[in-house]
Design a protein around this motif. Structure first.
Motif, PDB file in Angstrom:
ATOM      1  N   UNK A  52      -6.111 -18.064  -7.450  1.00  0.00           N
ATOM      2  CA  UNK A  52      -6.972 -17.192  -6.664  1.00  0.00           C
ATOM      3  C   UNK A  52      -6.739 -15.739  -7.054  1.00  0.00           C
ATOM      4  N   UNK A  53      -7.744 -14.925  -6.804  1.00  0.00           N
ATOM      5  CA  UNK A  53      -7.682 -13.489  -7.068  1.00  0.00           C
ATOM      6  C   UNK A  53      -7.922 -12.776  -5.744  1.00  0.00           C
ATOM      7  N   UNK A  54      -6.999 -11.877  -5.375  1.00  0.00           N
ATOM      8  CA  UNK A  54      -7.114 -11.122  -4.126  1.00  0.00           C
ATOM      9  C   UNK A  54      -7.387  -9.663  -4.466  1.00  0.00           C
ATOM     10  N   UNK A  55      -8.402  -9.098  -3.827  1.00  0.00           N
ATOM     11  CA  UNK A  55      -8.774  -7.708  -4.041  1.00  0.00           C
ATOM     12  C   UNK A  55      -8.760  -6.976  -2.705  1.00  0.00           C
ATOM     13  N   UNK A  56      -8.180  -5.791  -2.694  1.00  0.00           N
ATOM     14  CA  UNK A  56      -8.137  -4.947  -1.501  1.00  0.00           C
ATOM     15  C   UNK A  56      -9.026  -3.729  -1.724  1.00  0.00           C
ATOM     16  N   UNK A  57      -9.655  -3.261  -0.654  1.00  0.00           N
ATOM     17  CA  UNK A  57     -10.362  -1.984  -0.729  1.00  0.00           C
ATOM     18  C   UNK A  57     -10.301  -1.310   0.637  1.00  0.00           C
ATOM     19  N   UNK A  58     -10.309   0.006   0.604  1.00  0.00           N
ATOM     20  CA  UNK A  58     -10.247   0.829   1.813  1.00  0.00           C
ATOM     21  C   UNK A  58     -11.248   1.954   1.665  1.00  0.00           C
ATOM     22  N   UNK A  59     -11.825   2.388   2.797  1.00  0.00           N
ATOM     23  CA  UNK A  59     -12.774   3.495   2.735  1.00  0.00           C
ATOM     24  C   UNK A  59     -13.506   3.696   4.042  1.00  0.00           C
ATOM     25  N   UNK A  60     -14.689   4.321   3.921  1.00  0.00           N
ATOM     26  CA  UNK A  60     -15.552   4.592   5.078  1.00  0.00           C
ATOM     27  C   UNK A  60     -16.569   3.475   5.236  1.00  0.00           C
ATOM     28  N   UNK A  61     -16.824   3.111   6.468  1.00  0.00           N
ATOM     29  CA  UNK A  61     -17.898   2.152   6.743  1.00  0.00           C
ATOM     30  C   UNK A  61     -19.169   2.961   6.931  1.00  0.00           C
ATOM     31  N   UNK A  90       0.818  -1.210   0.000  1.00  0.00           N
ATOM     32  CA  UNK A  90       0.000   0.000   0.000  1.00  0.00           C
ATOM     33  C   UNK A  90       0.850   1.258   0.000  1.00  0.00           C
ATOM     34  N   UNK A  91       0.476   2.167  -0.889  1.00  0.00           N
ATOM     35  CA  UNK A  91       1.060   3.506  -0.921  1.00  0.00           C
ATOM     36  C   UNK A  91      -0.102   4.476  -0.853  1.00  0.00           C
ATOM     37  N   UNK A  92       0.021   5.465   0.015  1.00  0.00           N
ATOM     38  CA  UNK A  92      -1.063   6.410   0.262  1.00  0.00           C
ATOM     39  C   UNK A  92      -1.624   6.981  -1.030  1.00  0.00           C
ATOM     40  N   UNK A  93      -2.928   7.051  -1.088  1.00  0.00           N
ATOM     41  CA  UNK A  93      -3.602   7.636  -2.244  1.00  0.00           C
ATOM     42  C   UNK A  93      -4.650   8.619  -1.719  1.00  0.00           C
ATOM     43  N   UNK A  94      -5.805   8.640  -2.285  1.00  0.00           N
ATOM     44  CA  UNK A  94      -6.815   9.624  -1.899  1.00  0.00           C
ATOM     45  C   UNK A  94      -7.425   9.314  -0.537  1.00  0.00           C
ATOM     46  N   UNK A  95      -7.898  10.364   0.117  1.00  0.00           N
ATOM     47  CA  UNK A  95      -8.564  10.236   1.408  1.00  0.00           C
ATOM     48  C   UNK A  95      -9.963  10.832   1.318  1.00  0.00           C
ATOM     49  N   UNK A  96     -10.820  10.394   2.215  1.00  0.00           N
ATOM     50  CA  UNK A  96     -12.180  10.926   2.296  1.00  0.00           C
ATOM     51  C   UNK A  96     -12.531  11.161   3.752  1.00  0.00           C
ATOM     52  N   UNK A  97     -13.507  12.012   3.993  1.00  0.00           N
ATOM     53  CA  UNK A  97     -14.003  12.262   5.341  1.00  0.00           C
ATOM     54  C   UNK A  97     -15.116  11.290   5.680  1.00  0.00           C
ATOM     55  N   UNK A  98     -15.095  10.770   6.896  1.00  0.00           N
ATOM     56  CA  UNK A  98     -16.084   9.779   7.331  1.00  0.00           C
ATOM     57  C   UNK A  98     -16.703  10.198   8.661  1.00  0.00           C
TER      58      UNK A  98
END
Length: 130
Positions: free
Chosen positions: A62-71, A37-45
């Protein structure tokens, strides 16, 4: 007076903003969102940040997918949940981790800031003398 100065200094190290900042990305769209991981965009939560690792297993790999964000809602606890299922060689697993400090969904281990932990322990030892 010395005690007041220390309390003010400790309070200054704590986050005081109303909006939680979280990294937001998906490895299916951005290579930098994956394992390295390298820092990318941010959002307010308003609630919590998350990091999700989804693994889809098929007979040839197998295929591995990552995601990051607000819950969207407050999670039950700020821990990791793992679900999965399938039959031999075919199936899917998902691990989703939640955290509630600014930009906490970058690392693989979502723990409180070491600076905050050290400050609390140091304050506890210091105030035992009074």
């Amino acid at each position: 007076m010395k005690t007041l100065a220390i309390l003010i200094a400790m309070a200054a190290t704590l986050a005081t903003c109303d909006t939680l900042r979280c990294f937001s990305c998906s490895s299916s769209k951005e290579e930098s969102c994956g394992e390295s991981f390298r820092a990318s965009s941010t959002i307010g939560c308003d609630t919590a940040c998350f990091k999700r690792i989804s693994t889809v297993n098929v007979l040839i790999g197998s295929v591995i997918t990552y995601s990051r964000g607000c819950h969207g809602t407050n999670p039950y606890s700020m821990t990791c949940d793992k679900i999965g299922g399938g039959i031999a060689g075919i199936g899917a697993d998902e691990e989703k981790c939640y955290c509630s400090t600014d930009l906490c969904n970058s690392a693989s281990n979502l723990l409180p800031s070491i600076v905050q932990i050290v400050m609390v322990v140091a304050a506890a030892f210091f105030f035992q003398k009074f």
